[in-house]
Design an enzyme around this catalytic site. Sequence first.
Site, PDB file in Angstrom:
ATOM      1  CG  ASN A   7      -1.850   1.120   1.338  1.00 37.94           C
ATOM      2  OD1 ASN A   7      -1.829   2.030   0.509  1.00 37.94           O
ATOM      3  ND2 ASN A   7      -2.700   1.095   2.344  1.00 37.94           N
ATOM      4  NE  ARG A 100      -6.215   1.642  -0.168  1.00 33.88           N
ATOM      5  CZ  ARG A 100      -6.298   2.715   0.597  1.00 33.88           C
ATOM      6  NH1 ARG A 100      -5.282   3.086   1.319  1.00 33.88           N
ATOM      7  NH2 ARG A 100      -7.409   3.400   0.653  1.00 33.88           N
ATOM      8  CG  HIS A 190     -13.085   3.846   3.181  1.00 33.49           C
ATOM      9  ND1 HIS A 190     -13.780   4.895   3.716  1.00 33.49           N
ATOM     10  CD2 HIS A 190     -11.784   4.095   3.436  1.00 33.49           C
ATOM     11  CE1 HIS A 190     -12.939   5.747   4.271  1.00 33.49           C
ATOM     12  NE2 HIS A 190     -11.707   5.278   4.107  1.00 33.49           N
TER      13      HIS A 190
END
Length: 415
Positions: A7, A100, A190
Site C-alpha cells: 500500500n 492497493r 473504502h
Amino acid sequence: MNVFVLNCGSSSVKFQIINTDLDMFETDSDRRVAKGLIERVGQDDAIINLEAEGQEPVKTVEPIHDHREAILRIKQWMEDPKTRINGIHSWDDIHAIGHRVVHGGEKFAKSVKIDKEVLAQIEECADLAPLHNPANLKGIYACYEIFGDKIPQVAVFDTAFHLTMPEEAYLYAIPMELYEKYRIRRYGFHGTSHRYVAYRYRKLVGKPREEVNVITLHLGNGCSAAAIKKGQSINTTMGLTPLEGLVMGTRSGDIDAAIVEYMFNKGIGSVADIFNILNKKSGMLGVSGFSNDMRDIEKAAAEGNHRAQLALRIFALRVKKYIGAYMAEMNGAEAIIFTAGIGENSVLIRKMVCEGLENLGIELDEELNKQAVRGKCMKISKDSSKVAVYVIPTNEELLLARDTVRVVKDVPRQW
Ligand code: ADP
C-alpha cells in the site's frame, strides 16, 4: 502462497506478507507472517519499522529516497538471515504482489492482474485521485523494476466494490454532459473495507451473499458509510473524491458547494487553498480546534470542552443521517456494522450514533457496547433489536491478499 501486499502512499510504503491460499479461506487459516511501514519516503530521515511474526521489530531512521529504495530495503531485510520470516528466505519465496490502488474509475469492477494495458488505465484514472494513484503507480513500477515479470502483480481498487451503484445513486444532478465528457460522478472509496466486513458478517450469520442487507460504517481517519443490498453496494457516502459524506478527522464531508465560491470571494485563498482547508483543516480538527484524533476529542469532551462536545455531536448526527437515508433506500436493513479505528474502538461514538433510533428498530445494548474492543467481532445490540448492530474489525490487507490469490489462480471472486 506468500503474498506481498503493498500500500504505497505519496511518502509512505506499508506492506504485509500474508501466507494464504484458496483452501485456507474457508477455515480462516491465512496468516500474516510479516508487516512493516516506511514513512517519510523521499527524505534522509525516513522512519523504518519492520516486523516478522514473533520477533522484535526493527526500528531505524535511514535515508530512503524513493519508493524503489523503500521496497529494496524491505527485500534486504527479508533476505537478511537474522530476520527469519516463517517460510520466507528470499524473494523467490514470494509468489505474488497485491497492490492497493485507490481509484479504478469506471474501468475496474474487480481486482485484476497488472499488465501494460491495466497500467495505462490506472494512469488514466490518476487525475481523479491525484494524491493517491500516482503513489500507487510508483509502487507498481518499482516492483517491475526490481522483479521484472517474474512475480505476478495484482491491483485491488478501493472504488471497485461500489461500481454496482445504480445510476440514480452515482450521478450528480448536474448537466449530463459533465458526466459523459469528464466522468464526473460518485465513485465511493473504502470499498475493500466495506466488502470485507460485509463478507465477515455473512460468514458470522451463515447467509448467502445475495441475502445480505446491511449498512456498513467505516469510521477511521477517513469515514464512509455504504448501503449493501443483496450483497451489493447500492450507495455510499464518498463521491468523486473522498471529501464527500461523513465528517472525518480533517475533512468536512458534505457541504454546500457554494461555500467554495463564497470563501473565494471573501479572499480566504485560492481554490487550492480552500480545498486544502476542506480536506486538511476541517472535520473534527476544524470544529474542535485542536485535534483530528477521536481519542483526544473524547477526552476533552469528558473534561467539559464545549467545542470537543460539539464536534462529537456533529460527527454522530451525520452518521445518523446516512443510516436513516440508507434504511429508506434499502427499505430497511438487517444490521449495522461498525468498523475501523473509531468504529472498532469508540464506545461513545457507537452509543451516540445509535441513540434515539429505537423507532427505526435499532436498540444498542450498552453493556455489550462497552465490551467490544478492537480486534473482536461482536454483536452489540439487544436481542429485541429488529436491526442488529455489530462491531466487525476490518482487514483490508487480508482481502487484498485473497483477491491476489484468486486473480493469479483465475478463480472468480466471491466474498
Ligand atoms: P485509517 O483510516 O488511517 O486506516 P484507522 O482506521 O486506524 O485509520 O483509524 C484511526 C482513528 O481511529 C484515529 O484517528 C482515532 O481517531 C480513532 N481511534 C483509535 N483508537 C481509538 C479509541 N480507543 N477511541 C476512539 N477513537 C479511536
